[in-house]
Design a protein around this motif. Structure first.
Motif, PDB file in Angstrom:
ATOM      1  N   ALA A  20      15.775  -8.211  10.786  1.00  0.00           N
ATOM      2  CA  ALA A  20      14.733  -7.834   9.841  1.00  0.00           C
ATOM      3  C   ALA A  20      14.395  -6.356   9.994  1.00  0.00           C
ATOM      4  O   ALA A  20      14.205  -5.853  11.102  1.00  0.00           O
ATOM      5  CB  ALA A  20      13.482  -8.678  10.089  1.00  0.00           C
ATOM      6  N   ALA A  21      14.344  -5.645   8.864  1.00  0.00           N
ATOM      7  CA  ALA A  21      14.063  -4.210   8.867  1.00  0.00           C
ATOM      8  C   ALA A  21      12.555  -3.968   8.736  1.00  0.00           C
ATOM      9  O   ALA A  21      11.814  -4.822   8.235  1.00  0.00           O
ATOM     10  CB  ALA A  21      14.812  -3.529   7.726  1.00  0.00           C
ATOM     11  N   PRO A  22      12.087  -2.782   9.149  1.00  0.00           N
ATOM     12  CA  PRO A  22      10.648  -2.492   9.073  1.00  0.00           C
ATOM     13  C   PRO A  22      10.065  -2.548   7.660  1.00  0.00           C
ATOM     14  O   PRO A  22       8.878  -2.816   7.497  1.00  0.00           O
ATOM     15  CB  PRO A  22      10.554  -1.074   9.640  1.00  0.00           C
ATOM     16  CG  PRO A  22      11.744  -0.938  10.527  1.00  0.00           C
ATOM     17  CD  PRO A  22      12.821  -1.736   9.862  1.00  0.00           C
ATOM     18  N   ASP A  23      10.905  -2.285   6.624  1.00  0.00           N
ATOM     19  CA  ASP A  23      10.388  -2.276   5.258  1.00  0.00           C
ATOM     20  C   ASP A  23      10.468  -3.646   4.596  1.00  0.00           C
ATOM     21  O   ASP A  23      10.275  -3.760   3.375  1.00  0.00           O
ATOM     22  CB  ASP A  23      11.143  -1.243   4.421  1.00  0.00           C
ATOM     23  CG  ASP A  23      12.635  -1.549   4.295  1.00  0.00           C
ATOM     24  OD1 ASP A  23      13.131  -2.442   5.034  1.00  0.00           O
ATOM     25  OD2 ASP A  23      13.315  -0.896   3.473  1.00  0.00           O
ATOM     26  N   GLY A  24      10.743  -4.678   5.385  1.00  0.00           N
ATOM     27  CA  GLY A  24      10.837  -6.024   4.838  1.00  0.00           C
ATOM     28  C   GLY A  24      12.230  -6.405   4.396  1.00  0.00           C
ATOM     29  O   GLY A  24      12.468  -7.560   4.027  1.00  0.00           O
ATOM     30  N   PRO A  79      16.652   1.979   4.003  1.00  0.00           N
ATOM     31  CA  PRO A  79      15.529   1.487   3.200  1.00  0.00           C
ATOM     32  C   PRO A  79      15.864   1.480   1.707  1.00  0.00           C
ATOM     33  O   PRO A  79      16.700   2.252   1.224  1.00  0.00           O
ATOM     34  CB  PRO A  79      14.415   2.498   3.503  1.00  0.00           C
ATOM     35  CG  PRO A  79      14.793   3.110   4.820  1.00  0.00           C
ATOM     36  CD  PRO A  79      16.296   3.153   4.808  1.00  0.00           C
ATOM     37  N   ALA A  80      15.211   0.624   0.983  1.00  0.00           N
ATOM     38  CA  ALA A  80      15.414   0.553  -0.463  1.00  0.00           C
ATOM     39  C   ALA A  80      15.144   1.913  -1.095  1.00  0.00           C
ATOM     40  O   ALA A  80      14.149   2.571  -0.784  1.00  0.00           O
ATOM     41  CB  ALA A  80      14.508  -0.518  -1.062  1.00  0.00           C
ATOM     42  N   ASP A  81      16.048   2.333  -1.974  1.00  0.00           N
ATOM     43  CA  ASP A  81      15.928   3.578  -2.743  1.00  0.00           C
ATOM     44  C   ASP A  81      15.985   4.845  -1.879  1.00  0.00           C
ATOM     45  O   ASP A  81      15.698   5.941  -2.375  1.00  0.00           O
ATOM     46  CB  ASP A  81      14.633   3.596  -3.567  1.00  0.00           C
ATOM     47  CG  ASP A  81      14.622   2.505  -4.624  1.00  0.00           C
ATOM     48  OD1 ASP A  81      15.707   2.224  -5.166  1.00  0.00           O
ATOM     49  OD2 ASP A  81      13.551   1.925  -4.876  1.00  0.00           O
ATOM     50  N   SER A  82      16.345   4.734  -0.615  1.00  0.00           N
ATOM     51  CA  SER A  82      16.445   5.915   0.253  1.00  0.00           C
ATOM     52  C   SER A  82      17.824   6.548   0.148  1.00  0.00           C
ATOM     53  O   SER A  82      18.842   5.845   0.051  1.00  0.00           O
ATOM     54  CB  SER A  82      16.177   5.531   1.708  1.00  0.00           C
ATOM     55  OG  SER A  82      16.440   6.632   2.570  1.00  0.00           O
ATOM     56  N   GLU A  83      17.860   7.875   0.161  1.00  0.00           N
ATOM     57  CA  GLU A  83      19.141   8.579   0.222  1.00  0.00           C
ATOM     58  C   GLU A  83      19.548   8.867   1.665  1.00  0.00           C
ATOM     59  O   GLU A  83      20.570   9.521   1.890  1.00  0.00           O
ATOM     60  CB  GLU A  83      19.075   9.884  -0.569  1.00  0.00           C
ATOM     61  CG  GLU A  83      19.006   9.675  -2.074  1.00  0.00           C
ATOM     62  CD  GLU A  83      19.418  10.899  -2.855  1.00  0.00           C
ATOM     63  OE1 GLU A  83      19.265  12.020  -2.330  1.00  0.00           O
ATOM     64  OE2 GLU A  83      19.922  10.729  -3.992  1.00  0.00           O
TER      65      GLU A  83
END
Length: 659
Positions: free
Chosen positions: A157-161, A185-189
């Protein structure tokens, strides 16, 4: 877009790894990365202390991986793909957890140097290594012994859910567990990489870590870092402090501005206001940046240079016509010659970030170095503020102990053995007993019963263990020949040479199979400078193996390894007839290997057939396991002729010494 993780198959032209060398690695690592004494004078006190802090005595208990070749065929590799609509990251858990590819989906650019083939070469501490991507170097100075080995991998499990990929293993040179968490993370480059190295022991240990990033190299590629000075280390083994960017009339921040391969360790100030980072940007100002929290202080550029030796190595590691690469790296110390103390029960942890960077090309390629690196730093701050990285580290650190979920790959069983016997508690990085395999079983029985079991079949001895607790168990076990063999290896690793020799001699007196013990004694003689006795024992050891050897990969690997060592020592002792006897007993397939073709040339020259020796070179051969920095080809060629070294044999990584 939410982050997804999926399994995949990566197909590459690949050379086989082949069997490991079954002979224990009694020699210390080669001296390619040793520092000459003159360079030690005047170093900063902390650097000098860490350079001298517990260098490896040997590569034990790790085995040498030299069974690979250079004939490539299509092969599938298990891969894990992490993707979020902005980045696509391909990871190879079976090959040291290497990040093979990182594609910026918005521009379609590959941010890393992606090697189109899998070609092992002799660059890792224990041999087989391959170029490209991002590798995780732990252990001691050099490329990790896990370069071509599987790591454990699972979803966490990642910190951003969301979900992240955890890689972990037990590093055997220093007996340390480590983990690498890949979090996109989602939407991260930016790909975040959380790293933790733990010391579960009741003693301090030396730690080495360098994240090694291969980046495309072109005429316009420039490497930038927040430094005014660097430590230059070349294959002449001299370490000197130089200015950045220009030194000796060339701008060394351009990888092709150097002639010979070299390391440039940037002097990034510890605790400075600016966080540590390094970037490689092309002529248009585009490329990759790596940044981290402050613990990962070191930054480095490695360049192959523009000279013939470096270019030849680049071809050797991939295919002719493939674009070249440089390496940008990040480590725990200022240089890779250093090891850092980790106290008992303590740990190191940090967060790295990898992603695309674009900056104004006229600025980053300008003559004003302060303005150039300032432009890159400002571009980094705009896309990844320092505060965001620190916050991400804190968030990740809260998940570092999270137990893994779905397993993606299994590593070795050595961690399970050490955790079971040591009673270690390592939240987040389980080493289940289910991963114990055939190699661990004899040692598991020794721990449980106090007796090292005899092998079930006639074969070269299996891998040994050398840590203090295993040596203690061997010392109290019944003293049969196999136990004496392994005890001697453990004593040798501890630096007790005299006791190791006594153990091997005791085992030899009653051993039904004498060649493994004779080889250990011969190697000890050779390293002590007793060439004549070493030659006697090598001759007897090879004769014993040849008379006993069976079919199968393990026996062929033993014959190849012992044959190479025996012929080398016999030729050094001036015994070409004995070396010829070894050659005549080799199986024909071994005689065609490049290392033996070179020995054939040396043997012919020693017998007075210089023309025939030269024709071995003229007919052509390749030494698959040619070692980084090795100059054997040029040295032997120089004894046969005064003609220039043919380009296909020119792997020299330093200026040619004047004759």
């Amino acid at each position: 877009m939410a982050t997804t993780v999926r399994r995949a198959q990566l197909t590459l032209p690949a050379a086989p790894l082949g069997p490991d060398n079954p002979l224990p690695a009694l020699r210390a690592p080669d001296g390619v990365h040793e520092l000459d004494e003159r360079s030690r004078q005047g170093l900063p006190r902390d650097m000098a202390r860490q350079i001298g802090y517990e260098p490896l005595r040997s590569l034990l208990p790790v085995r040498i991986r030299d069974g690979y070749g250079r004939r490539r065929a299509e092969r599938e590799f298990e891969a894990v793909v992490i993707e979020n609509g902005r980045l696509r990251v391909t990871v190879l858990p079976g090959l040291g957890g290497r990040i093979h590819s990182m594609v910026h989906l918005g521009s379609g650019r590959e941010l890393l140097y992606r090697n189109p083939v899998f070609q092992p070469a002799d660059f890792a501490l224990n041999g087989a290594w391959f170029s490209g991507g991002v590798e995780w170097n732990i252990g001691a100075t050099g490329h990790t012994a896990l370069s071509c080995s599987p790591l454990h991998a699972a979803l966490v499990a990642a910190p951003d859910g969301g979900v992240m990929v955890r890689l972990w293993e037990w590093e055997r040179l220093r007996d340390l567990p480590f983990q690498v968490d890949l979090w996109l993370p989602a939407d991260s480059e930016f790909l975040y990489v959380g790293v933790r190295v733990r010391n579960p022991h009741e003693r301090p240990v030396p730690v080495y870590w360098w994240s090694n990033i291969a980046v495309p190299e072109g005429e316009g590629t420039r490497v930038l870092a927040p430094a005014e000075e660097a430590w230059h280390f070349g294959y002449e083994r001299a370490l000197r402090r130089i200015p950045v960017p220009e030194w000796e009339g060339a701008d060394r921040t351009y990888p092709l501005g150097s002639t010979y391969p070299a390391d440039f360790f940037y002097e990034v100030e510890d605790g400075a206001a600016e966080r540590p980072w390094i970037a490689a940007l092309d002529g248009e100002g585009h490329g990759l940046v790596q940044a981290s929290t402050g613990l990962l202080r070191g930054r480095k550029l490695f360049t192959w240079g523009a000279g013939p030796g470096g270019r030849r190595w680049q071809e050797w590691l991939t295919e002719p016509g493939t674009g070249g690469y440089a390496e940008i790296q990040a480590g725990l110390a200022r240089t890779q010659l250093e090891h850092v103390r980790l106290d008992a029960g303590a740990e190191f942890s940090w967060l790295e970030a990898y992603g695309p960077l674009s900056a104004e090309p006229s600025a980053v390629h300008g003559a004003d170095w302060a303005a150039a690196r300032g432009a890159a730093s400002a571009a980094l701050d705009a896309v990844l503020p320092a505060g965001a990285l620190d916050a991400a580290y804190k968030a990740w650190r809260g998940h570092a102990d999270t137990e893994p979920g779905e397993r993606l790959a299994d590593g070795s069983g050595w961690g399970a053995l050490e955790v079971l016997c040591g009673g270690f508690e390592l939240p987040g990085t389980p080493f289940p007993e289910s991963t114990l395999g055939e190699e661990q079983q004899p040692w598991l029985e020794l721990w449980r019963t106090g007796v090292l079991p005899a092998p079930a079949e006639n074969a070269p001895p299996g891998p040994g263990l050398v840590a203090v607790h295993w040596r203690d168990m061997l010392e109290t076990a019944p003293a049969d020949p196999l136990t004496e063999y392994h005890l001697g290896v453990a004593q040798w690793h501890a630096g007790d040479v005299a006791q190791a020799v006594r153990s091997w001699e005791r085992g030899l007196a009653q051993a039904p199979s004498r060649w493994p013990l004779l080889r250990c004694l011969a190697a000890a003689d050779a390293l002590a400078g007793n060439t004549e006795r070493a030659a006697d024992r090598y001759e007897a050891a090879f004769a014993g193996l040849a008379g006993e050897g069976r079919g199968g990969a393990s026996w062929a690997a033993a014959e190849a390894a012992l044959g190479r060592e025996a012929m080398t020592v016999l030729l050094a002792a001036g015994r070409p007839a004995a070396a010829r006897a070894v050659w005549d007993r080799l199986r024909p397939s071994l005689r065609e290997q490049g290392r033996f073709r070179l020995l054939a040339a040396r043997l012919l020259a020693a017998e007075g057939h210089v023309g025939a020796a030269r024709r071995v070179f003229e007919d052509g051969f390749e030494i698959a396991d040619l070692r980084e920095g090795e100059e054997t080809l040029s040295e032997v060629w120089a004894t046969l002729t005064d003609r220039p070294l043919p380009p296909e044999y020119d792997f020299r990584m330093r200026p040619v010494s004047p004759t």
